[in-house]
Design a protein around this motif. Structure first.
Motif, short mmCIF file in Angstrom:
data_model
loop_
_atom_site.label_atom_id
_atom_site.label_comp_id
_atom_site.label_asym_id
_atom_site.label_seq_id
_atom_site.Cartn_x
_atom_site.Cartn_y
_atom_site.Cartn_z
N ARG A 123 1.35 -8.41 -3.34
CA ARG A 123 2.06 -9.52 -3.22
C ARG A 123 3.01 -9.59 -4.35
O ARG A 123 2.55 -9.38 -5.37
CB ARG A 123 1.15 -10.66 -3.04
CG ARG A 123 0.01 -10.73 -1.94
CD ARG A 123 -0.57 -12.16 -2.13
NE ARG A 123 -1.87 -11.88 -1.35
CZ ARG A 123 -2.31 -12.88 -1.06
NH1 ARG A 123 -2.16 -14.17 -1.06
NH2 ARG A 123 -3.67 -12.82 -0.48
N ARG A 175 4.64 -9.37 1.11
CA ARG A 175 3.15 -8.93 1.10
C ARG A 175 3.09 -7.79 1.86
O ARG A 175 3.57 -8.02 2.96
CB ARG A 175 2.57 -10.18 1.48
CG ARG A 175 0.97 -9.75 1.71
CD ARG A 175 0.08 -10.80 2.00
NE ARG A 175 -1.35 -10.43 2.03
CZ ARG A 175 -2.41 -10.96 2.22
NH1 ARG A 175 -2.17 -12.24 2.55
NH2 ARG A 175 -3.61 -10.70 2.33
N LYS A 207 0.50 -4.16 2.83
CA LYS A 207 -0.81 -3.26 2.73
C LYS A 207 -0.17 -1.86 2.61
O LYS A 207 0.76 -1.09 3.39
CB LYS A 207 -1.58 -3.46 3.76
CG LYS A 207 -2.63 -4.48 3.72
CD LYS A 207 -3.87 -4.27 4.52
CE LYS A 207 -4.91 -5.14 4.57
NZ LYS A 207 -5.21 -6.15 3.65
N SER A 233 -2.93 -9.11 -11.52
CA SER A 233 -2.30 -10.41 -11.26
C SER A 233 -1.49 -10.86 -12.41
O SER A 233 -2.16 -11.22 -13.47
CB SER A 233 -3.46 -11.30 -10.95
OG SER A 233 -2.90 -12.78 -10.56
N ASP A 272 -3.56 -4.26 -1.36
CA ASP A 272 -2.71 -5.36 -0.84
C ASP A 272 -2.00 -5.77 -1.81
O ASP A 272 -2.35 -6.25 -3.03
CB ASP A 272 -3.82 -6.62 -0.32
CG ASP A 272 -3.01 -7.70 0.36
OD1 ASP A 272 -1.72 -7.49 0.52
OD2 ASP A 272 -3.81 -8.75 0.42
N THR A 276 3.26 -10.66 -9.55
CA THR A 276 2.69 -9.61 -8.82
C THR A 276 1.01 -9.65 -8.76
O THR A 276 0.41 -9.86 -9.69
CB THR A 276 3.01 -8.17 -9.52
OG1 THR A 276 4.52 -8.01 -9.79
CG2 THR A 276 2.43 -6.86 -8.75
N GLN A 277 0.59 -9.41 -7.57
CA GLN A 277 -0.74 -9.39 -7.37
C GLN A 277 -1.20 -8.10 -6.48
O GLN A 277 -0.61 -7.98 -5.48
CB GLN A 277 -1.14 -10.73 -6.85
CG GLN A 277 -2.81 -10.60 -6.58
CD GLN A 277 -3.21 -11.84 -5.95
OE1 GLN A 277 -3.34 -12.29 -5.04
NE2 GLN A 277 -4.16 -12.61 -7.02
N GLN A 293 9.61 -6.44 4.76
CA GLN A 293 8.38 -6.90 4.38
C GLN A 293 8.62 -8.44 3.66
O GLN A 293 7.72 -8.90 3.30
CB GLN A 293 7.74 -6.05 3.36
CG GLN A 293 7.74 -4.58 3.90
CD GLN A 293 6.60 -4.36 4.82
OE1 GLN A 293 5.61 -5.27 5.14
NE2 GLN A 293 6.47 -3.18 5.53
N THR A 294 9.77 -8.82 3.37
CA THR A 294 10.07 -9.92 2.59
C THR A 294 10.29 -11.31 3.48
O THR A 294 10.67 -11.00 4.70
CB THR A 294 11.16 -9.79 1.77
OG1 THR A 294 12.42 -9.48 2.58
CG2 THR A 294 10.92 -8.68 0.64
N THR A 317 9.43 -13.61 -1.39
CA THR A 317 8.10 -12.98 -1.48
C THR A 317 8.04 -11.86 -0.37
O THR A 317 8.61 -11.78 0.58
CB THR A 317 7.12 -14.10 -1.34
OG1 THR A 317 7.11 -14.56 -0.05
CG2 THR A 317 7.31 -15.24 -2.35
#
Length: 108
Positions: A75, A103, A105, A55, A73, A43-44, A96-97, A101
């Motif tokens: 991720r 990402r 907003k 992170s 944001d 996760t970030q 969104q995937t 993964t």
């Protein structure tokens, strides 16, 4: 007469136990992101100024709460392993995937 006003000692303030002191209601322009993990998930989280707030490889069964300047944001390395809440509202990761993964907003 019997109508003696009672002396007021101190205002009674109900102290609710604070589970996570850094998480208050979101300040204007701030977002509060809550992440609960059902599987290990990298996760970030980056805030609007580009500061990395989180992170980490989060472990299954843990949760994280991050707050910062919106939009945030986010991720996720394994999107199906994370449940996301933004300012108290569940965030759907469907759409969104890409692969495993995601990402997105939040709060823009």
């Amino acid at each position: 007469s019997d109508s003696v006003s009672q002396p007021v000692d101190a205002p009674v303030v109900a102290e609710a136990p604070v589970q996570n002191p850094q998480v208050a209601a979101a300040a204007p322009g701030e977002g509060v992101l809550e992440l609960r993990y059902t599987a290990d998930c990298w996760t970030q989280v980056t805030d609007a100024d580009g500061r990395v707030l989180l992170s980490v490889l989060a472990k299954a069964g843990t949760s994280r709460t991050v707050s910062g300047k919106a939009p945030l944001d986010l991720r996720l390395g394994y999107a199906s392993g994370a449940q996301v809440t933004y300012n108290g509202e569940a965030v759907s990761l469907s759409g969104q995937t890409r692969g495993e993964t995601a990402r997105l907003k939040l709060g823009q």
